[in-house]
Design a protein around this motif. Structure first.
Motif, PDB file in Angstrom:
ATOM      1  N   UNK A 165       0.848  -1.194   0.000  1.00  0.00           N
ATOM      2  CA  UNK A 165       0.000   0.000   0.000  1.00  0.00           C
ATOM      3  C   UNK A 165       0.887   1.248   0.000  1.00  0.00           C
ATOM      4  N   UNK A 166       0.246   2.398  -0.071  1.00  0.00           N
ATOM      5  CA  UNK A 166       0.995   3.648  -0.003  1.00  0.00           C
ATOM      6  C   UNK A 166       1.643   3.771   1.372  1.00  0.00           C
ATOM      7  N   UNK A 167       2.934   4.070   1.388  1.00  0.00           N
ATOM      8  CA  UNK A 167       3.658   4.265   2.638  1.00  0.00           C
ATOM      9  C   UNK A 167       4.105   5.728   2.749  1.00  0.00           C
ATOM     10  N   UNK A 168       4.263   6.182   3.973  1.00  0.00           N
ATOM     11  CA  UNK A 168       4.798   7.524   4.215  1.00  0.00           C
ATOM     12  C   UNK A 168       6.218   7.383   4.740  1.00  0.00           C
ATOM     13  N   UNK A 222      10.215   7.955  -4.512  1.00  0.00           N
ATOM     14  CA  UNK A 222       9.125   7.342  -3.751  1.00  0.00           C
ATOM     15  C   UNK A 222       7.790   8.004  -4.088  1.00  0.00           C
ATOM     16  N   UNK A 223       7.792   9.335  -4.223  1.00  0.00           N
ATOM     17  CA  UNK A 223       6.534  10.011  -4.552  1.00  0.00           C
ATOM     18  C   UNK A 223       6.037   9.595  -5.935  1.00  0.00           C
ATOM     19  N   UNK A 224       6.942   9.500  -6.887  1.00  0.00           N
ATOM     20  CA  UNK A 224       6.541   9.100  -8.236  1.00  0.00           C
ATOM     21  C   UNK A 224       6.025   7.662  -8.272  1.00  0.00           C
ATOM     22  N   UNK A 225       6.437   6.862  -7.287  1.00  0.00           N
ATOM     23  CA  UNK A 225       5.962   5.476  -7.198  1.00  0.00           C
ATOM     24  C   UNK A 225       4.669   5.365  -6.392  1.00  0.00           C
ATOM     25  N   UNK A 226       4.116   6.507  -5.956  1.00  0.00           N
ATOM     26  CA  UNK A 226       2.834   6.496  -5.266  1.00  0.00           C
ATOM     27  C   UNK A 226       2.888   6.622  -3.763  1.00  0.00           C
ATOM     28  N   UNK A 227       4.070   6.781  -3.184  1.00  0.00           N
ATOM     29  CA  UNK A 227       4.199   6.918  -1.738  1.00  0.00           C
ATOM     30  C   UNK A 227       4.232   8.400  -1.349  1.00  0.00           C
ATOM     31  N   UNK A 252       9.887  18.047  -5.415  1.00  0.00           N
ATOM     32  CA  UNK A 252       8.739  17.369  -4.823  1.00  0.00           C
ATOM     33  C   UNK A 252       7.456  18.112  -5.152  1.00  0.00           C
ATOM     34  N   UNK A 253       6.368  17.360  -5.318  1.00  0.00           N
ATOM     35  CA  UNK A 253       5.069  17.943  -5.618  1.00  0.00           C
ATOM     36  C   UNK A 253       4.284  18.072  -4.321  1.00  0.00           C
ATOM     37  N   UNK A 259      -0.916  11.938  -3.222  1.00  0.00           N
ATOM     38  CA  UNK A 259       0.183  11.756  -2.271  1.00  0.00           C
ATOM     39  C   UNK A 259       1.054  13.010  -2.211  1.00  0.00           C
ATOM     40  N   UNK A 260       0.484  14.118  -1.722  1.00  0.00           N
ATOM     41  CA  UNK A 260       1.255  15.361  -1.674  1.00  0.00           C
ATOM     42  C   UNK A 260       2.446  15.255  -0.726  1.00  0.00           C
TER      43      UNK A 260
END
Length: 430
Positions: A29-32, A58-63, A109-110, A116-117
């Motif tokens: 799942x999405x991790x922080x 990690x952000x681009x991979x959905x985390x 970073x977005x 996933x901001x």
């Protein structure tokens, strides 16, 4: 290819707290996750790219990435990897630095992504109001001193002692580990953060945070580290004779930044492409082959410089840096400012002349070559012109009697002279 397997292929995994299970754990799942950045200056430098790009990957991979700027820990100074204690910064200077770093991070970073901001936080916000007694009661009691003493970052400093010319480690520095460890606990409580990433020198601090979360909350957290960014000879990447290579255009211009990467050694180019770019495995491996078959073309370095300059400074700055590079290798010079020309030709001789000489008909190409130092005598200068080796703004000058006027200026007040292929000088008309 999964995110973790890609990181492994790139050489970005130095250690993890769960080598066998982390790949599947990330896929569930999405991790922080979070990474920390030390606000010792108002700009990040090349060494910070590893952390920024790790969060970006990690952000681009959905985390969900959290960038922690250490407004509190920066007031103490991380002893990890340091042989001496650092000077402490004022609260005002730290705040200025924190604001500067936040602006730079927005390029990587977005912070507005709907799913996933990324999040930017300052650890001073949750530690600044602590009293000393609160700190000892709530945090200190959960830290066994023998565990702290076993950390490499502590042992290496204590082991040197005063006999080695070091004052050892102050209590202030010794407390750094507790503050950073609590960051992980706080971020876990507030944002569900489960993973901390950092450079290999942060392993002790990361595992201290995992241990503290277990003691205080009974929570299982995880950590991973990336290797430090070094050259093949073991020295730090991003250092030059003039100092660090910064991500701030005011400190290290886009041209200087581009030049740093285009001049990377062949032995380091492949590693940099893997660690610092988002190019695919196929593209990188093709560049590896090209580097072996025709190293003179420097395709790897050129692509590395393009990718990083675009990411850090944008398309316009990349185009300017590329144009400046072409100029130094003979492209005609036009539409540049005094500042840009000064930067491009920072290492060539220059001389100032009166601007009136461009209008009184007394300055010939022969005179200019002599006064700039490109020719020792007028006879030598004449031969240079007659043999086709005299250039102004990289345009060949025909005729030894050519008179120079303001039309020959490359910018507001600078004229670029060249003798032969690569012998340059600047004339400044003031």
């Amino acid at each position: 290819m999964t995110l973790f397997s890609d990181l492994r292929w790139r050489g970005l995994i130095h250690q993890t707290t769960n080598d066998e299970g982390i790949d599947a754990w990330l896929a569930e799942k999405q991790r922080t996750l979070y990474a920390g950045f030390d606000p010792t200056a108002s700009s990040l430098h090349v060494g910070s790219l590893m952390g920024l790009l790790m969060l970006r990957r990690f952000q681009q991979a959905g985390h969900r990435p959290i960038a922690v700027v250490g407004g509190a820990t920066g007031m103490i100074g991380d002893p990890s990897g340091k042989s001496d204690e650092r000077n402490l910064l004022s609260k005002e200077q730290l705040q200025e630095n924190v604001e500067g770093l936040g602006k730079q991070m927005a390029r990587f970073l977005d912070f507005d992504d709907s799913k996933n901001p990324a999040l930017l936080v300052n650890n001073f916000d949750w530690t600044g109001n602590w009293t000393y007694l609160d700190f000892l009661r709530d945090i200190g009691k959960n830290f066994p001193v023998n565990v702290m003493l076993a950390k490499d970052s502590v042992k290496s400093r204590l082991g040197r002692g005063e006999d080695a010319g070091s004052a050892g480690m102050s209590y202030t520095e010794f407390s750094y580990m507790l503050l950073q460890a609590y960051d992980f606990v706080h971020l876990s409580n507030e944002y569900g953060c489960e993973l901390q990433a950092g450079g290999s020198d942060q392993w002790g601090n990361i595992t201290a945070g995992i241990d503290l979360a277990r003691r205080m909350r009974g929570t299982q957290l995880y950590g991973l580290t990336w290797p430090l960014l070094t050259k093949s000879d073991g020295t730090k990447m991003g250092k030059t004779e003039s100092g660090a290579v910064w991500l701030d255009a005011e400190r290290t211009s886009p041209y200087q930044f581009y030049q740093y990467w285009i001049n990377v050694d062949d032995a380091d180019a492949g590693n940099c492409l893997r660690l610092l770019t988002e190019l695919s495995q196929d593209v990188i491996e093709l560049l590896d082959i090209a580097r072996v078959n025709d190293p003179g073309k420097r395709e790897s370095q050129r692509r590395l410089a393009e990718e990083l300059t675009r990411l850090v400074h944008g398309e316009v700055a990349l185009a300017t840096a590329q144009k400046a590079t072409e100029i130094f290798f003979g492209a005609e010079i036009a539409d540049l400012s005094d500042a840009q020309l000064t930067e491009i030709f920072a290492d060539v001789p220059s001389k100032s002349l009166s601007r009136s000489r461009l209008g009184d008909g007394t300055l010939t190409i022969v005179d200019a070559l002599v006064e700039s130092g490109l020719s020792k005598t007028k006879g030598e200068a004449r031969r240079t012109v007659e043999q086709g080796g005299a250039y102004i703004n990289n345009r060949r000058i025909e005729g030894i009697d050519a008179l120079l006027s303001t039309e020959y200026l490359a910018s507001e007040s600078v004229m670029v002279l060249r003798s032969g292929k690569k012998k340059y000088a600047l004339l400044r008309f003031e």
